[in-house]
Design a protein around this motif. Structure first.
Motif, PDB file in Angstrom:
ATOM      1  N   UNK A   1       0.849  -1.204   0.000  1.00 32.01           N
ATOM      2  CA  UNK A   1       0.000   0.000   0.000  1.00 32.01           C
ATOM      3  C   UNK A   1       0.876   1.242   0.000  1.00 32.01           C
ATOM      4  N   UNK A   2       0.501   2.225  -0.809  1.00 33.42           N
ATOM      5  CA  UNK A   2       1.264   3.477  -0.878  1.00 33.42           C
ATOM      6  C   UNK A   2       1.026   4.287   0.377  1.00 33.42           C
ATOM      7  N   UNK A   3       2.061   4.912   0.868  1.00 34.14           N
ATOM      8  CA  UNK A   3       1.902   5.774   2.034  1.00 34.14           C
ATOM      9  C   UNK A   3       2.462   7.135   1.754  1.00 34.14           C
ATOM     10  N   UNK A   4       1.865   8.137   2.415  1.00 31.21           N
ATOM     11  CA  UNK A   4       2.342   9.516   2.225  1.00 31.21           C
ATOM     12  C   UNK A   4       3.746   9.621   2.807  1.00 31.21           C
ATOM     13  N   UNK A   5       4.688  10.298   2.093  1.00 32.20           N
ATOM     14  CA  UNK A   5       6.044  10.387   2.602  1.00 32.20           C
ATOM     15  C   UNK A   5       6.094  11.200   3.884  1.00 32.20           C
ATOM     16  N   UNK A   6       6.660  10.615   4.931  1.00 32.19           N
ATOM     17  CA  UNK A   6       6.814  11.335   6.197  1.00 32.19           C
ATOM     18  C   UNK A   6       8.285  11.309   6.566  1.00 32.19           C
ATOM     19  N   UNK A   7       8.876  12.491   6.673  1.00 31.98           N
ATOM     20  CA  UNK A   7      10.289  12.574   7.025  1.00 31.98           C
ATOM     21  C   UNK A   7      10.373  12.998   8.474  1.00 31.98           C
ATOM     22  N   UNK A   8      10.891  12.165   9.307  1.00 29.41           N
ATOM     23  CA  UNK A   8      10.996  12.519  10.717  1.00 29.41           C
ATOM     24  C   UNK A   8      12.460  12.790  11.020  1.00 29.41           C
ATOM     25  N   UNK A  45      12.685  12.877 -12.804  1.00 30.20           N
ATOM     26  CA  UNK A  45      11.836  11.752 -12.415  1.00 30.20           C
ATOM     27  C   UNK A  45      10.584  12.297 -11.731  1.00 30.20           C
ATOM     28  N   UNK A  46       9.528  11.502 -11.740  1.00 30.26           N
ATOM     29  CA  UNK A  46       8.271  11.923 -11.095  1.00 30.26           C
ATOM     30  C   UNK A  46       8.203  11.379  -9.681  1.00 30.26           C
ATOM     31  N   UNK A  47       7.455  12.055  -8.833  1.00 33.29           N
ATOM     32  CA  UNK A  47       7.170  11.538  -7.486  1.00 33.29           C
ATOM     33  C   UNK A  47       5.689  11.198  -7.441  1.00 33.29           C
ATOM     34  N   UNK A  48       5.386  10.077  -6.800  1.00 38.20           N
ATOM     35  CA  UNK A  48       3.979   9.704  -6.618  1.00 38.20           C
ATOM     36  C   UNK A  48       3.623   9.959  -5.158  1.00 38.20           C
ATOM     37  N   UNK A  49       2.630  10.821  -4.957  1.00 36.38           N
ATOM     38  CA  UNK A  49       2.269  11.211  -3.599  1.00 36.38           C
ATOM     39  C   UNK A  49       0.807  10.899  -3.340  1.00 36.38           C
ATOM     40  N   UNK A  50       0.495  10.594  -2.076  1.00 36.74           N
ATOM     41  CA  UNK A  50      -0.896  10.429  -1.665  1.00 36.74           C
ATOM     42  C   UNK A  50      -1.327  11.697  -0.963  1.00 36.74           C
ATOM     43  N   UNK A  51      -2.378  12.346  -1.463  1.00 36.23           N
ATOM     44  CA  UNK A  51      -2.835  13.542  -0.752  1.00 36.23           C
ATOM     45  C   UNK A  51      -3.742  13.105   0.411  1.00 36.23           C
ATOM     46  N   UNK A  52      -4.071  14.030   1.343  1.00 40.46           N
ATOM     47  CA  UNK A  52      -4.827  13.641   2.543  1.00 40.46           C
ATOM     48  C   UNK A  52      -6.174  12.990   2.239  1.00 40.46           C
ATOM     49  N   UNK A  53      -6.765  13.290   1.075  1.00 45.10           N
ATOM     50  CA  UNK A  53      -8.070  12.728   0.724  1.00 45.10           C
ATOM     51  C   UNK A  53      -7.942  11.344   0.088  1.00 45.10           C
ATOM     52  N   UNK A  61       6.963  18.776 -10.030  1.00 45.77           N
ATOM     53  CA  UNK A  61       6.982  20.182  -9.622  1.00 45.77           C
ATOM     54  C   UNK A  61       7.404  20.249  -8.152  1.00 45.77           C
ATOM     55  N   UNK A  62       8.519  20.910  -7.883  1.00 47.18           N
ATOM     56  CA  UNK A  62       9.079  20.958  -6.526  1.00 47.18           C
ATOM     57  C   UNK A  62       8.085  21.425  -5.487  1.00 47.18           C
ATOM     58  N   UNK A  63       7.346  22.489  -5.810  1.00 48.92           N
ATOM     59  CA  UNK A  63       6.406  23.058  -4.842  1.00 48.92           C
ATOM     60  C   UNK A  63       5.255  22.093  -4.562  1.00 48.92           C
ATOM     61  N   UNK A  64       4.744  21.446  -5.609  1.00 49.61           N
ATOM     62  CA  UNK A  64       3.623  20.512  -5.442  1.00 49.61           C
ATOM     63  C   UNK A  64       4.044  19.311  -4.590  1.00 49.61           C
ATOM     64  N   UNK A  65       5.301  18.872  -4.744  1.00 48.39           N
ATOM     65  CA  UNK A  65       5.789  17.717  -3.964  1.00 48.39           C
ATOM     66  C   UNK A  65       5.924  18.107  -2.489  1.00 48.39           C
ATOM     67  N   UNK A  66       6.592  19.226  -2.238  1.00 56.86           N
ATOM     68  CA  UNK A  66       6.872  19.600  -0.852  1.00 56.86           C
ATOM     69  C   UNK A  66       5.607  20.002  -0.094  1.00 56.86           C
ATOM     70  N   UNK A  67       4.581  20.420  -0.835  1.00 61.46           N
ATOM     71  CA  UNK A  67       3.304  20.765  -0.172  1.00 61.46           C
ATOM     72  C   UNK A  67       2.700  19.539   0.496  1.00 61.46           C
ATOM     73  N   UNK A  68       2.950  18.355  -0.089  1.00 64.05           N
ATOM     74  CA  UNK A  68       2.336  17.119   0.418  1.00 64.05           C
ATOM     75  C   UNK A  68       3.213  16.399   1.447  1.00 64.05           C
ATOM     76  N   UNK A  69       4.465  16.822   1.586  1.00 65.04           N
ATOM     77  CA  UNK A  69       5.394  16.113   2.480  1.00 65.04           C
ATOM     78  C   UNK A  69       5.202  16.588   3.923  1.00 65.04           C
ATOM     79  N   UNK A  70       5.164  15.646   4.847  1.00 65.95           N
ATOM     80  CA  UNK A  70       5.047  16.006   6.268  1.00 65.95           C
ATOM     81  C   UNK A  70       6.423  15.945   6.915  1.00 65.95           C
TER      82      UNK A  70
END
Length: 550
Positions: A1-8, A45-53, A61-70
């Motif tokens: 299952x895909x998970x949203x990237x979380x950098x701790x 390269x592309x990043x695949x992200x899961x948004x909160x919904x 797009x750098x800004x679109x990727x970092x907006x979704x990263x926690x």
């Protein structure tokens, strides 16, 4: 299952030594820049992200990727803010600014380990930034903003690294036409408001080649009554910001009816009031009425009898665009309607069905100062990515209109600045010389990343590029992001607006200086929580036995 990237990234404890805070911040910044390092250049390269919904976002797009990263680390959050700032200010270069800021901070690491004071490092960085901006003016070349071919070439360079590059000509023309349409002169100053007046409507289905910039506005609405006209040539347009319904009492009004005749009189009053509203509109002889509020059934009846088409619950933003495109004025009370408030600049009103939905088209406008960009495509994901790329392209076209100077792309500008800063560093004495020179090394991260992302030999290519720049006035030599070889940008044709380059340098270096000034990270929340627990513990302990005895 895909998970949203979380950098701790662990936050240092309050007891951490002074130097550790800076090292921790540098580490956080480096981690963030490493995430999107592969998103630079034509072979990004592309990043695949899961948004909160739960939806999936595919983008480079750098800004679109970092907006979704926690992230948990405060310095990492500060880095993410950089790409947002860059996007709001100039709309492009969001990936470059993060990569450069991370490298500038990393270049401070050796100086901190040698116990050079951060203030000395910052002084060297600030001086390098001032000189870089001066050298940038020497490297850049002017452009004629009235020459369509030159602007299209510039926009092509912007979207060359994006997914939409395969439909390059179409997207360049869409961006250019949209920006030219919404450009206005106010008090002798040029005003270009893309966000408000250039609306992108994404309609899944059809071919991407069907996308176009309308010479007017499109609204996702249908007429309120099925018998109203759906095709009108040279319509007279009235825009309202009031309901065409019976006006109810402002406060909670109660009416007690004791007689049947009173009840019929109440209904008559309601009808009379709605008729008066409609008569005010009919007086100016419009063909279409757009209102931001509702239209009652009886109002629809009166308008239909007068041959007027009504469209209700239009968004405020759409109403503003229609006003700009048709020359109408938005009126708040029907009694105040005058002939000059009616819009007559629209050539054609038509309701069309696209897919399952109905859209109102107000097109063939004379000098529309607002437009709608209609995007067609196979799926929502593709359309969202095209929209993001198109916004970047329009921002670049807008920046050039304001500041008509271009810098060579493909890392050529960064290499030219690096060579000049290295030369200038020889004339600086004292500790400042080393941080100043470190900026010239940090700038090389952009050409180096371009070579690495297309699988080239970074050391070999950078050495060749530096030799070209050191030889003389060859400051336009850069890297072909597709093959990884060095090319002359005058022939290759990749250019970037000077405004984007200057903003990237300012944002990256100034944010690095800000993070270097932080010498400690203190967390007040956990201490407070611990203190409260400690206070309540003895009370609970004391209360326990009493309850038991009871």
């Amino acid at each position: 299952m895909l998970q949203q990237p979380v950098i701790v990234l662990s936050t240092p404890t309050p007891s951490a030594s002074r130097g550790k805070a800076q090292l921790s911040n540098i580490q956080a910044a480096k981690t963030i820049s490493d995430i999107i390092r592969t998103c630079l250049g034509p072979h990004a390269m592309l990043k695949m992200l899961l948004d909160p919904m739960g939806g999936i976002v595919l983008t480079n797009d750098g800004n679109a990727i970092l907006r979704e990263v926690e992230v948990a680390h405060p310095a990492a959050k500060s880095m993410i803010e950089l790409s947002r700032t860059q996007d709001e200010e100039v709309g492009d270069g969001t990936t470059s600014v993060i990569i450069l800021a991370g490298e500038v901070l990393a270049s401070a690491l050796p100086f901190i380990e040698r116990n050079i004071h951060p203030i000395n490092i910052i002084a060297g960085y600030k001086r390098a930034l001032e000189d870089s901006l001066k050298f940038l003016n020497e490297v850049s070349v002017p452009i004629n903003i009235n020459e369509r071919k030159d602007i299209i070439k510039l926009i092509r360079a912007t979207i060359g690294t994006k997914i939409v590059s395969q439909w390059g000509d179409l997207m360049c023309n869409l961006a250019y036409d949209a920006v030219r349409t919404v450009t206005t002169e106010v008090n002798g100053k040029r005003e270009i408001d893309i966000k408000r007046y250039a609306r992108v409507e994404k309609v899944p289905g059809g071919e991407i080649e069907e996308s176009c910039v309308l010479d007017g506005v499109m609204v996702n609405k249908d007429v309120t009554h099925p018998k109203m006209r759906r095709f009108i040539r040279n319509p007279r347009v009235v825009l309202l910001d009031c309901p065409l319904e019976y006006k109810k009492g402002e406060s909670q009004t109660n009416v007690e009816v004791t007689d049947e005749s009173h009840w019929s009189r109440l209904l008559e009053i309601e009808e009379e009031q709605v008729k008066a509203l409609c008569d005010d509109i009919i007086r100016v002889k419009p063909d279409i009425v757009f209102t931001e509020k509702g239209v009652s059934d009886i109002a629809q009846h009166f308008l239909l009898k007068a041959g007027i088409t009504a469209i209700r619950r239009v968004k405020k933003t759409d109403n503003n665009r229609i006003a700009r495109a048709t020359g109408a004025t938005i009126v708040n009370r029907t009694e105040e309607l005058k002939d000059e408030d009616v819009g007559t600049q629209c050539g054609l009103f038509e309701v069309r069905k696209i897919g399952d939905e109905y859209f109102c088209f107000l097109v063939e406008c004379k000098e529309p100062k607002a437009c709608t960009i209609l995007l067609r495509g196979p799926s929502k994901d593709v359309l969202q990515e095209i929209d993001r790329n198109l916004q970047d392209a329009m921002s670049v076209a807008r920046n050039v209109m304001f500041e008509p100077r271009l810098c060579p792309g493909g890392g050529a500008t960064e290499m030219a600045l690096a060579v000049r800063l290295t030369e200038a560093a020889k004339g600086i004495s004292g500790v400042e010389q080393w941080p100043y020179k470190a900026i010239s090394e940090a700038l090389l991260v952009i050409p180096r990343t371009l070579v690495q992302n297309c699988g080239g030999n970074a050391i070999k290519v950078l050495t060749q590029l530096r030799a070209k720049h050191s030889a003389g006035a060859n400051s336009s030599w850069g890297i072909d992001g597709t093959s990884g070889k060095i090319v002359d940008m005058h022939e290759y044709g990749v250019w970037e607006p000077q405004a984007v380059k200057a903003q990237t340098l300012k944002t990256a270096i100034e944010s690095a200086c800000l993070l270097l000034r932080v010498d400690d990270i203190v967390s007040g929340v956990s201490q407070k929580g611990a203190g409260n627990q400690a206070q309540h513990a003895p009370e609970e302990a004391a209360a326990g036995p009493d309850e038991g005895e009871r």
